[in-house]
Scaffold this motif. Structure first.
Motif, PDB file in Angstrom:
ATOM      1  N   GLN A   1      65.936  61.813  87.021  1.00 29.42           N
ATOM      2  CA  GLN A   1      65.947  62.709  88.177  1.00 29.42           C
ATOM      3  C   GLN A   1      67.255  62.601  88.966  1.00 29.42           C
ATOM      4  OE1 GLN A   1      62.776  62.013  90.915  1.00 29.42           O
ATOM      5  NE2 GLN A   1      63.040  59.805  90.983  1.00 29.42           N
ATOM      6  N   ASN A   2      67.624  63.749  89.543  1.00 31.63           N
ATOM      7  CA  ASN A   2      68.863  63.930  90.314  1.00 31.63           C
ATOM      8  C   ASN A   2      70.112  64.046  89.444  1.00 31.63           C
ATOM      9  OD1 ASN A   2      67.533  63.909  92.832  1.00 31.63           O
ATOM     10  ND2 ASN A   2      67.516  61.659  92.827  1.00 31.63           N
ATOM     11  N   GLU A   3      69.938  64.087  88.116  1.00 26.81           N
ATOM     12  CA  GLU A   3      71.076  64.375  87.241  1.00 26.81           C
ATOM     13  C   GLU A   3      71.162  65.881  86.998  1.00 26.81           C
ATOM     14  OE1 GLU A   3      71.287  62.228  83.618  1.00 26.81           O
ATOM     15  OE2 GLU A   3      71.300  60.253  84.562  1.00 26.81           O
TER      16      GLU A   3
ATOM     17  N   VAL B   1      63.046  76.230  84.265  1.00 24.26           N
ATOM     18  CA  VAL B   1      62.524  75.017  84.889  1.00 24.26           C
ATOM     19  C   VAL B   1      61.274  75.396  85.665  1.00 24.26           C
ATOM     20  CG1 VAL B   1      62.983  73.109  86.473  1.00 24.26           C
ATOM     21  CG2 VAL B   1      64.837  74.046  85.076  1.00 24.26           C
ATOM     22  N   ASN B   2      60.146  74.862  85.221  1.00 20.38           N
ATOM     23  CA  ASN B   2      58.854  75.208  85.831  1.00 20.38           C
ATOM     24  C   ASN B   2      58.666  76.720  85.872  1.00 20.38           C
ATOM     25  OD1 ASN B   2      58.498  72.400  86.344  1.00 20.38           O
ATOM     26  ND2 ASN B   2      59.689  72.600  88.217  1.00 20.38           N
ATOM     27  N   GLY B   3      59.123  77.377  84.779  1.00 19.58           N
ATOM     28  CA  GLY B   3      58.928  78.815  84.630  1.00 19.58           C
ATOM     29  C   GLY B   3      59.976  79.675  85.305  1.00 19.58           C
TER      30      GLY B   3
ATOM     31  N   LYS C   1      60.765  67.212  78.738  1.00 17.86           N
ATOM     32  CA  LYS C   1      60.130  66.600  79.904  1.00 17.86           C
ATOM     33  C   LYS C   1      61.127  65.682  80.612  1.00 17.86           C
ATOM     34  CE  LYS C   1      55.750  68.039  79.653  1.00 17.86           C
ATOM     35  NZ  LYS C   1      55.085  68.775  80.739  1.00 17.86           N
ATOM     36  N   ILE C   2      61.104  65.678  81.922  1.00 16.60           N
ATOM     37  CA  ILE C   2      62.008  64.857  82.717  1.00 16.60           C
ATOM     38  C   ILE C   2      61.301  63.579  83.149  1.00 16.60           C
ATOM     39  CG2 ILE C   2      63.386  64.740  84.830  1.00 16.60           C
ATOM     40  CD1 ILE C   2      64.444  66.615  82.617  1.00 16.60           C
TER      41      ILE C   2
ATOM     42  N   ASN D   1      61.781  64.503  88.736  1.00 20.40           N
ATOM     43  CA  ASN D   1      60.760  63.855  87.925  1.00 20.40           C
ATOM     44  C   ASN D   1      59.566  64.793  87.751  1.00 20.40           C
ATOM     45  OD1 ASN D   1      59.340  61.923  86.514  1.00 20.40           O
ATOM     46  ND2 ASN D   1      58.550  60.914  88.355  1.00 20.40           N
ATOM     47  N   GLY D   2      59.169  65.018  86.511  1.00 21.92           N
ATOM     48  CA  GLY D   2      58.029  65.884  86.248  1.00 21.92           C
ATOM     49  C   GLY D   2      58.396  67.325  85.967  1.00 21.92           C
TER      50      GLY D   2
END
Length: 303
Positions: free
Chosen positions: A13-15, A44-46, A7-8, A57-58
């Motif tokens: 975020q942005n890395e 990432v998100n499938g 999980k991010i 983020n998320g």
């Protein structure tokens, strides 16, 4: 294939995704993560992404860690200095000059070759070249290593390393006379931007902390004990150089004019961890090897 979910958080975020994943799991090198991204096993998100993807983020990241390939490293008979062994873990004292695990083009004479001959059953989590290997020490560093004989033990020991609950204390001889008795070096480490075979202090690197205390002072050298809070590649060697006291004999990070020894004067003398099955804390100590004792006697006579 093992699916690992990451999980991010807002701070991440942005890395780049390869950096985030290599920090999330100490066992995953950045180059290994990059290869997994190319192979399409990182989602990432499938969806698959490119190696330069900046996480948000998320983001829901799933790494489908490939199964270890069939082992093709040859078992070799060796006179291993084993301090402890049961059905789950093994503690071995690695001699100076021995490489821990094989690499492409160098598949023989390593600790792993000897371990495979000795016990046959080693965890497969780290793949073909590193069966059972939970953590490493450099070729010219002597001392204690814990080895996992099954995947349950391997996961437990790795989790202890991540939680910073494993005791790892090293003895070292460094250039210069350290005036203060104790100290802590808190400086992040990353691959050197010029020499990719070396590590360097880098504000964008991985968190790294080394504690040290002086054991004995000589005319131009100091005998110290270093305790690792994290276990980054070459951590003690880079950290001691960073504060101006590089390890004696270190061909990579030390000065050209040094003690006449082959490789850095560094010994992993104390190792402690909680047994994966019994929950009992176990601690082992390996004495300084003979060549290290000879070096100390020489410094005492010369001071």
């Amino acid at each position: 294939m093992q699916a690992v979910e990451v999980k991010i958080t807002e701070e991440q975020q942005n890395e780049r995704i390869d950096k985030v994943l290599s920090v999330a799991n100490e066992e995953w090198s950045r180059s290994q993560v990059q290869q997994w991204i190319k192979d399409g096993v990182v989602l990432v998100n499938g969806q698959t992404v490119k190696g330069n993807y900046k996480v948000k983020n998320g983001d829901d990241i799933v790494v489908n860690v490939p199964e270890p390939e069939p082992l093709d490293v040859v078992a070799e008979p060796m006179d291993l200095d084993i301090y402890y062994e049961d059905s789950d873990v093994l503690v071995v004292n690695k001699p100076r000059g021995m490489v821990v695990h094989p690499a492409p083009g160098h598949t023989g004479g390593t600790l792993v070759n000897g371990l495979l001959y000795h016990c046959k059953d080693l965890s497969g989590i780290n793949g073909v070249m590193r069966p059972g290997i939970v953590h490493r020490i450099d070729k010219d560093t002597s001392g204690l290593l814990m080895v996992a004989k099954n995947d349950m033990a391997h996961e437990s020991l790795v989790n202890q390393l991540v939680a910073k609950t494993v005791t790892r204390r090293y003895k070292a001889i460094v250039h210069g006379v350290i005036s203060h008795d104790t100290g802590t070096i808190d400086a992040p480490l990353a691959r050197d931007k010029v020499d990719r075979q070396s590590m360097a202090v880098d504000e964008n690197g991985k968190h790294a902390v080394t504690h040290f205390r002086v054991l004995e002072r000589f005319t131009n050298y100091t005998f110290v004990e270093c305790q690792l809070e994290t276990g980054r590649t070459h951590q003690i060697r880079v950290h001691m150089k960073y504060i101006g006291y590089p390890l004696a004999g270190d061909p990579k990070y030390g000065p050209k004019k040094t003690l006449d020894i082959e490789g850095q004067a560094l010994h992993a003398g104390i190792l402690g961890f909680v047994h994966p099955r019994t929950g009992e804390y176990m601690e082992f100590e390996a004495p300084l090897p003979p060549e290290f004792k000879v070096l100390l006697e020489y410094l005492r006579r010369s001071s």
